[in-house]
Design a protein around this motif. Sequence first.
Motif, PDB file in Angstrom:
ATOM      1  N   LYS A   1       0.577  -1.573  -0.113  1.00  0.00           N
ATOM      2  CA  LYS A   1       0.307   0.314  -0.060  1.00  0.00           C
ATOM      3  C   LYS A   1       0.859   0.987   0.033  1.00  0.00           C
ATOM      4  O   LYS A   1       0.181   2.674   0.360  1.00  0.00           O
ATOM      5  CB  LYS A   1      -1.203  -0.440   1.257  1.00  0.00           C
ATOM      6  N   GLY A   2       2.378   1.225   0.254  1.00  0.00           N
ATOM      7  CA  GLY A   2       2.954   2.696   0.254  1.00  0.00           C
ATOM      8  C   GLY A   2       3.217   3.063   1.376  1.00  0.00           C
ATOM      9  O   GLY A   2       4.057   3.969   1.710  1.00  0.00           O
ATOM     10  N   ASN A   3       2.776   2.148   2.537  1.00  0.00           N
ATOM     11  CA  ASN A   3       3.040   3.046   3.636  1.00  0.00           C
ATOM     12  C   ASN A   3       4.437   2.139   4.352  1.00  0.00           C
ATOM     13  O   ASN A   3       4.376   1.016   5.088  1.00  0.00           O
ATOM     14  CB  ASN A   3       2.199   2.589   4.469  1.00  0.00           C
ATOM     15  N   LEU A   4       5.555   2.362   3.897  1.00  0.00           N
ATOM     16  CA  LEU A   4       6.163   2.239   4.421  1.00  0.00           C
ATOM     17  C   LEU A   4       6.821   2.359   6.289  1.00  0.00           C
ATOM     18  O   LEU A   4       7.518   2.048   6.790  1.00  0.00           O
ATOM     19  CB  LEU A   4       7.481   2.764   3.864  1.00  0.00           C
ATOM     20  N   VAL A   5       6.318   3.038   6.274  1.00  0.00           N
ATOM     21  CA  VAL A   5       6.329   3.599   7.912  1.00  0.00           C
ATOM     22  C   VAL A   5       6.042   2.864   8.674  1.00  0.00           C
ATOM     23  O   VAL A   5       6.656   2.699   9.683  1.00  0.00           O
ATOM     24  CB  VAL A   5       5.712   5.528   8.022  1.00  0.00           C
TER      25      VAL A   5
ATOM     26  N   SER B   1      11.050  -2.206  -3.019  1.00  0.00           N
ATOM     27  CA  SER B   1       9.502  -1.704  -3.366  1.00  0.00           C
ATOM     28  C   SER B   1       9.303  -0.283  -3.732  1.00  0.00           C
ATOM     29  O   SER B   1       8.551  -0.026  -4.466  1.00  0.00           O
ATOM     30  CB  SER B   1       8.069  -2.377  -2.599  1.00  0.00           C
ATOM     31  N   GLY B   2       9.531   0.602  -2.194  1.00  0.00           N
ATOM     32  CA  GLY B   2       9.733   1.936  -2.047  1.00  0.00           C
ATOM     33  C   GLY B   2      11.234   2.593  -3.113  1.00  0.00           C
ATOM     34  O   GLY B   2      11.104   4.203  -2.803  1.00  0.00           O
ATOM     35  N   GLY B   3      12.056   1.679  -3.530  1.00  0.00           N
ATOM     36  CA  GLY B   3      12.940   2.859  -4.161  1.00  0.00           C
ATOM     37  C   GLY B   3      14.316   3.287  -2.872  1.00  0.00           C
ATOM     38  O   GLY B   3      14.931   3.403  -3.448  1.00  0.00           O
TER      39      GLY B   3
END
Length: 142
Positions: free
Chosen positions: A31-35, A97-99
């Motif tokens: 979901k792009g929530n790396l935090v 995945s988050g680069g």
Amino acid sequence: MERYYKMMIEQDSIRPTAYICNLLIKGWASKGNLVAARSVFEGMQDPPAGAAAPNNHAPHVTSEGIELVNGSIVGNVMDPVYREPSSWEAMVRAELSGGDRQRAAALLGRMKDRCYPAAITAKIEGILWEPSVTVSAPKADA
């Protein structure tokens, strides 16, 4: 996800394992929530030196009673969850995945500092240098 995780612990008294945490790391990353993914990973603990991540396997209930598996204990739902090699892999993939290859490489460094076997760190190193790594949500059946 967070609501179900809390409900699992607070209402159902189900003790989390590294494998449940790995799913949360993958889910948050997808979901792009790396935090949130990092929070789950850092909320886990490193096992004592020489221990292969105790408490990550639920005990089996047999007619003789409770049978412990791989050093597991029957404990409190708030007992520590210890990282498995798969937890490190999940977090490395999440960072990639988050680069953020630098954060992923730092995780590999932490593994090496903890003296993980070369076969395990080599696998993570291979993932680190793959051309493209993404974490994606499972596809729904049509």
